[in-house]
Design an enzyme around this catalytic site. Structure first.
Site, PDB file in Angstrom:
ATOM      1  N   GLY A  69      -5.167-115.825  49.567  1.00 46.13           N
ATOM      2  CA  GLY A  69      -5.082-116.404  48.234  1.00 46.13           C
ATOM      3  C   GLY A  69      -4.446-115.436  47.270  1.00 46.13           C
ATOM      4  O   GLY A  69      -4.396-114.228  47.523  1.00 46.13           O
ATOM      5  N   PRO A  83      -3.805-113.059  44.029  1.00 49.38           N
ATOM      6  CA  PRO A  83      -4.703-112.048  43.462  1.00 49.38           C
ATOM      7  C   PRO A  83      -5.640-112.675  42.434  1.00 49.38           C
ATOM      8  O   PRO A  83      -5.221-113.521  41.649  1.00 49.38           O
ATOM      9  CB  PRO A  83      -3.752-111.062  42.781  1.00 49.38           C
ATOM     10  CG  PRO A  83      -2.442-111.253  43.443  1.00 49.38           C
ATOM     11  CD  PRO A  83      -2.390-112.680  43.886  1.00 49.38           C
ATOM     12  N   THR A  97      -8.191-114.666  42.951  1.00 50.00           N
ATOM     13  CA  THR A  97      -8.757-115.983  43.238  1.00 50.00           C
ATOM     14  C   THR A  97     -10.179-115.880  43.771  1.00 50.00           C
ATOM     15  O   THR A  97     -10.792-116.898  44.072  1.00 50.00           O
ATOM     16  CB  THR A  97      -7.899-116.753  44.263  1.00 50.00           C
ATOM     17  OG1 THR A  97      -7.457-115.849  45.264  1.00 50.00           O
ATOM     18  CG2 THR A  97      -6.718-117.394  43.597  1.00 50.00           C
ATOM     19  N   GLY A  98     -10.672-114.662  43.922  1.00 53.38           N
ATOM     20  CA  GLY A  98     -12.078-114.519  44.310  1.00 53.38           C
ATOM     21  C   GLY A  98     -12.306-114.223  45.779  1.00 53.38           C
ATOM     22  O   GLY A  98     -13.353-114.549  46.319  1.00 53.38           O
ATOM     23  N   LYS A  99     -11.334-113.594  46.425  1.00 55.73           N
ATOM     24  CA  LYS A  99     -11.487-113.288  47.852  1.00 55.73           C
ATOM     25  C   LYS A  99     -12.623-112.297  48.076  1.00 55.73           C
ATOM     26  O   LYS A  99     -13.507-112.515  48.906  1.00 55.73           O
ATOM     27  CB  LYS A  99     -10.175-112.719  48.415  1.00 55.73           C
ATOM     28  CG  LYS A  99      -9.015-113.689  48.319  1.00 55.73           C
ATOM     29  CD  LYS A  99      -7.755-113.117  48.900  1.00 55.73           C
ATOM     30  CE  LYS A  99      -7.176-111.989  48.091  1.00 55.73           C
ATOM     31  NZ  LYS A  99      -6.692-112.397  46.754  1.00 55.73           N
ATOM     32  N   HIS A 144       7.651-133.838  40.014  1.00 56.66           N
ATOM     33  CA  HIS A 144       8.178-133.405  41.305  1.00 56.66           C
ATOM     34  C   HIS A 144       7.187-133.760  42.420  1.00 56.66           C
ATOM     35  O   HIS A 144       7.539-134.410  43.409  1.00 56.66           O
ATOM     36  CB  HIS A 144       8.428-131.889  41.257  1.00 56.66           C
ATOM     37  CG  HIS A 144       8.916-131.311  42.542  1.00 56.66           C
ATOM     38  ND1 HIS A 144      10.224-130.938  42.731  1.00 56.66           N
ATOM     39  CD2 HIS A 144       8.282-131.037  43.701  1.00 56.66           C
ATOM     40  CE1 HIS A 144      10.365-130.463  43.953  1.00 56.66           C
ATOM     41  NE2 HIS A 144       9.193-130.509  44.564  1.00 56.66           N
ATOM     42  N   GLU A 145       5.937-133.352  42.244  1.00 58.27           N
ATOM     43  CA  GLU A 145       4.938-133.618  43.278  1.00 58.27           C
ATOM     44  C   GLU A 145       4.661-135.114  43.402  1.00 58.27           C
ATOM     45  O   GLU A 145       4.456-135.623  44.507  1.00 58.27           O
ATOM     46  CB  GLU A 145       3.640-132.860  42.992  1.00 58.27           C
ATOM     47  CG  GLU A 145       3.773-131.336  43.026  1.00 58.27           C
ATOM     48  CD  GLU A 145       4.393-130.809  44.313  1.00 58.27           C
ATOM     49  OE1 GLU A 145       4.162-131.399  45.388  1.00 58.27           O
ATOM     50  OE2 GLU A 145       5.134-129.814  44.246  1.00 58.27           O
ATOM     51  N   HIS A 193       7.236-136.586  45.733  1.00 58.95           N
ATOM     52  CA  HIS A 193       6.895-136.425  47.158  1.00 58.95           C
ATOM     53  C   HIS A 193       5.834-137.442  47.559  1.00 58.95           C
ATOM     54  O   HIS A 193       5.956-138.131  48.564  1.00 58.95           O
ATOM     55  CB  HIS A 193       6.283-135.038  47.413  1.00 58.95           C
ATOM     56  CG  HIS A 193       7.260-133.913  47.388  1.00 58.95           C
ATOM     57  ND1 HIS A 193       8.363-133.877  48.189  1.00 58.95           N
ATOM     58  CD2 HIS A 193       7.257-132.749  46.693  1.00 58.95           C
ATOM     59  CE1 HIS A 193       9.017-132.739  47.972  1.00 58.95           C
ATOM     60  NE2 HIS A 193       8.373-132.033  47.060  1.00 58.95           N
ATOM     61  N   ASP A 211      12.378-127.444  49.204  1.00 53.27           N
ATOM     62  CA  ASP A 211      12.415-128.765  49.814  1.00 53.27           C
ATOM     63  C   ASP A 211      13.779-129.038  50.418  1.00 53.27           C
ATOM     64  O   ASP A 211      13.883-129.608  51.504  1.00 53.27           O
ATOM     65  CB  ASP A 211      12.131-129.834  48.751  1.00 53.27           C
ATOM     66  CG  ASP A 211      10.752-129.684  48.160  1.00 53.27           C
ATOM     67  OD1 ASP A 211       9.883-129.140  48.859  1.00 53.27           O
ATOM     68  OD2 ASP A 211      10.553-130.112  47.011  1.00 53.27           O
TER      69      ASP A 211
HETATM   70  P1  ADP Z   1      -9.431-111.093  44.671  1.00 53.56           P
HETATM   71  O1  ADP Z   1     -10.211-110.249  45.613  1.00 53.56           O
HETATM   72  O2  ADP Z   1      -9.066-112.428  45.231  1.00 53.56           O
HETATM   73  O3  ADP Z   1      -8.251-110.419  44.071  1.00 53.56           O
HETATM   74  P2  ADP Z   1     -11.845-110.908  43.181  1.00 53.56           P
HETATM   75  O4  ADP Z   1     -12.795-111.483  44.158  1.00 53.56           O
HETATM   76  O5  ADP Z   1     -11.825-109.437  43.098  1.00 53.56           O
HETATM   77  O6  ADP Z   1     -10.382-111.442  43.444  1.00 53.56           O
HETATM   78  O7  ADP Z   1     -12.125-111.547  41.771  1.00 53.56           O
HETATM   79  C1  ADP Z   1     -12.132-110.774  40.611  1.00 53.56           C
HETATM   80  C2  ADP Z   1     -13.136-111.306  39.630  1.00 53.56           C
HETATM   81  O8  ADP Z   1     -12.749-112.571  39.141  1.00 53.56           O
HETATM   82  C3  ADP Z   1     -14.502-111.523  40.223  1.00 53.56           C
HETATM   83  O9  ADP Z   1     -15.261-110.383  40.182  1.00 53.56           O
HETATM   84  C4  ADP Z   1     -15.078-112.618  39.362  1.00 53.56           C
HETATM   85  O10 ADP Z   1     -15.642-112.093  38.209  1.00 53.56           O
HETATM   86  C5  ADP Z   1     -13.859-113.405  38.949  1.00 53.56           C
HETATM   87  N1  ADP Z   1     -13.695-114.600  39.776  1.00 53.56           N
HETATM   88  C6  ADP Z   1     -12.645-114.887  40.580  1.00 53.56           C
HETATM   89  N2  ADP Z   1     -12.790-116.088  41.171  1.00 53.56           N
HETATM   90  C7  ADP Z   1     -13.976-116.573  40.757  1.00 53.56           C
HETATM   91  C8  ADP Z   1     -14.703-117.790  41.022  1.00 53.56           C
HETATM   92  N3  ADP Z   1     -14.220-118.734  41.846  1.00 53.56           N
HETATM   93  N4  ADP Z   1     -15.880-117.954  40.423  1.00 53.56           N
HETATM   94  C9  ADP Z   1     -16.373-117.015  39.591  1.00 53.56           C
HETATM   95  N5  ADP Z   1     -15.749-115.868  39.301  1.00 53.56           N
HETATM   96  C10 ADP Z   1     -14.556-115.632  39.861  1.00 53.56           C
HETATM   97 ZN    ZN Z   2       8.632-130.078  46.491  1.00 54.72          ZN
END
Ligand code: ADP
Ligand code: ZN
Ligand code: MG
Length: 616
Positions: free
Chosen positions: A207, A209, A211-213, A429-430, A433, A505
């Site tokens: 995902g 940067p 996105t909460g990985k 666009h979407e 499709h 596309d």
């Molecule tokens: P990544 O590792 O994908 O770069 P992080 O997990 O480090 O991202 O996320 C950074 C911060 O953003 C988290 O500590 C949290 O505070 C916030 N965050 C990101 N996604 C979420 C989510 N889905 N729900 C709540 N907080 C989130």
């Molecule tokens: Zn497209």
């Protein structure tokens, strides 16, 4: 890392210098104090006694403190073996003169005696000891670990205080669902082992940067209530070859000892880049580290209850070996949050902040397309700071709006900003499709339409075949081409212009059309023949190029046929979009509002128009 060590070195040198300086000052201070009286030789003292100038002598050990009659003070030393009178006698002091002097003998106390002997020997040792202790302590606490390069700098989150569960992760419904299984494995390995199932080894979280990985990985550990070991792959790549491999070994050993546990390798692309593909020569250290990770994962027993989670925002550059079964064979995609999820994330991060009554987080969500979870967390924080700076008691809607810009302009934010206009274009666009796919008889059903950018594309329309198909017919290929061109046609039809968003596309459509002609022999004109032999470069495992084994005339014909197929797809898409503009508008409008449409919502929306399926 190099920087860290340098810092550490400077720090220690500073420390040592300061300690020495303080000691030197202390010593010289002590020294000058005792030096204040003049020092006399024994013979000079004898002379002074004979002259009757001496008032009093205090003897302590071999040291003589002398008070002179003129008020001055002096010191002298006597010989060690002899008594004072004996010594003075030897220097020719007559008895009567000596009697005139008050003699006081102070026993050198045991403590003073020992201090006098031991201090000069022990003090330097103590100083050196303290210095070493400081150096070691700092080396340990700093990330550098200057004296244990080979050990993994593994961080463990175990304490219940900062335990995170799925409740702390907003949105990401699909990702959570997929990880639920992993949690189950960790909680209840027996259940699966008894069924003869193999415990999954690796799960790759992909995902953009922020996105909460990392957050989600920790939440998995929290849900399963197992230790979580966190290490960052970029820290593996050190200046010394072999360090990464040995750290990997160490990390896996630690995780195995704590099983059931989760080992999280963050930013795995730092070591997991495709090996050997770098034409400028490989990076030895990275390769060794990657190999070690693979070896460790292969070495898991069937019942090793350690699950390796890894995170990356560049799945496209990962080495294929990492993705093979038994390694990171499970992949979980973390999308950027859509409008609903953004609201939830904002809500979550607003929990500990006092919000004014009229704050509407939904409106904030509407204004923040393209924001990641981390951006939203940052936004909430900025607004609290803003409110505090204005001495407000509560965070107001205004503060939230003002922070949006701050986050947008912030230095960390590298992904693009989406404007209203862009959002509209992407939506049409979407919708293009999706509408073409929904209109054609042989098209795969639309599973999800989204204008939340995933990777570089503006949005995406996910169509999945009804069944896993290994054979595709010519009609299906033609349909695919039409669907691929749907976005392009919709943009052109609605806005009279096209954006770069359609380039992928077009590439896709061209590739399909060319394959139709040259690989599958589906062109009536050219007949069942293949053209061009593609080379599989075994050691790279990748197709690098092809060889032309046909004449120029045929090449022209191929190009013509490719164009024919593309034109057919284009015409068909155009017919659909121009005759069903109302449906297109409806889809696009819903997309602008909701950003993501799941299959059921999409089917319901389009179902209302009672579209007749068309043949291509
Ligand atoms: P990544 O590792 O994908 O770069 P992080 O997990 O480090 O991202 O996320 C950074 C911060 O953003 C988290 O500590 C949290 O505070 C916030 N965050 C990101 N996604 C979420 C989510 N889905 N729900 C709540 N907080 C989130
Ligand atoms: Zn497209
Ligand atoms: Mg991270």
């Amino acid at each position: 890392m190099k920087n860290n060590i340098n810092n550490l070195l400077y720090k220690n040198i500073l420390w040592a210098t300061m300690t020495l300086l303080i000691l030197a000052i202390a010593f010289s201070f002590l020294f000058t104090q005792s030096k204040a009286p003049t020092e006399l030789t024994i013979s000079a003292l004898a002379e002074k006694i004979n002259k009757g100038e001496v008032e009093k002598i205090i003897v302590s050990g071999n040291n003589l403190a002398i008070d002179l009659k003129n008020g001055e003070k002096a010191v002298a030393k006597k010989e060690t073996e002899l008594g004072l009178s004996q010594t003075l006698n030897n220097y020719g002091v007559n008895y009567s003169a000596l009697q005139a002097v008050a003699l006081e003998v102070k026993d050198e106390s045991g403590f003073q005696f020992w201090v006098g002997i031991l201090l000069p020997t022990i003090l330097p040792l103590i100083v050196i000891g303290v210095m070493f202790w400081l150096i070691f302590r700092q080396a340990k606490s700093g990330a550098a670990q200057a004296f244990s390069f080979g050990r993994a700098n593994i961080k463990m989150f175990h304490s219940f205080k900062d335990r995170i569960t799925f409740k702390d992760v907003a949105g990401l419904k699909e990702a959570k669902q997929e990880l639920e299984e992993v949690v189950d494995f960790l909680k209840n390995p027996k259940k699966f082992l008894e069924m003869g199932a193999r415990i999954p080894r690796g799960v790759l979280l992909m995902g953009a940067p922020g996105t909460g990985k990392t957050l989600l990985a920790r939440a998995v550990a929290g849900e399963a209530n197992v230790p979580f070991f966190h290490l960052s792959a970029s820290e593996f790549v050190e200046m010394f070859v072999g360090v990464g491999a040995s750290r990997t070994r160490d990390a896996f050993a630690t995780a195995k000892k704590a099983a059931p546990s989760i080992l999280f390798i963050d930013e795995i692309d730092a070591v997991g880049r495709e090996r050997g593909a770098g034409l400028g020569g490989g990076h030895d250290e990275r390769e060794q580290t990657l190999n070690q990770i693979l070896v460790e994962m292969d070495g898991f027993d069937r019942d090793t209850n350690v699950i390796v989670l890894a995170a990356t925002n560049r799945p496209d550059i990962l080495d294929r070996a990492l993705l093979r079964p038994g390694r990171f064979d499970r992949r979980v995609f973390l999308d950027l949050p859509d409008i609903k999820d953004r609201e939830e994330i904002l809500k979550l991060h607003a929990e500990e902040k006092p919000l004014a009554k009229d704050v509407d987080l939904k409106k904030v969500a509407v204004r923040t397309p393209g924001f990641s979870g981390a951006d939203l967390a940052n936004l909430m924080n900025e607004s609290a700071i803003l409110a505090a700076r204005h001495n407000h008691k509560l965070v107001a809607q205004e503060d939230l709006y003002n922070s949006i810009e701050k986050v947008l302009l912030g230095p960390e934010r590298k992904n693009r900003v989406i404007t209203e206009k862009e959002k509209e274009i992407t939506a049409y666009h979407e919708a293009g499709h999706a509408l073409v796919a929904a209109s054609l008889k042989d098209a795969d059903p639309v599973h999800k339409v989204s204008i939340v950018s995933r990777g570089r594309a503006g949005g995406y329309t996910l169509k999945l075949p009804v069944e896993e198909l290994h054979l595709r017919s010519r009609t299906q290929f033609l349909t695919d081409i039409a669907v691929a061109l749907g976005g392009f046609v919709a943009e052109k039809f609605v806005f009279g212009d096209i954006s770069t968003g359609a380039s992928n596309d077009i590439k896709e459509a061209s590739k399909l059309a060319r394959a139709l002609v040259t690989q599958y022999g589906m062109s009536e004109e050219l007949g069942p023949q293949t053209f061009g032999e593609s080379h599989e470069l075994i050691f790279l495992g990748k197709e690098l190029g092809g060889e032309k084994n046909y004449s120029e005339t045929v090449a022209t014909k191929i190009d013509e046929e490719v164009k024919n197929f593309i034109d057919r797809g284009f015409e068909s898409a155009k017919k659909i979009i121009s005759s069903r503009k109302k449906v297109l508008d409806a889809i696009a409008k819903t997309l602008i509002e909701k950003e993501t449409l799941e299959r059921e919502e999409f089917d319901k929306l389009v179902g209302g128009f009672k579209l007749k399926p068309l043949a291509i």
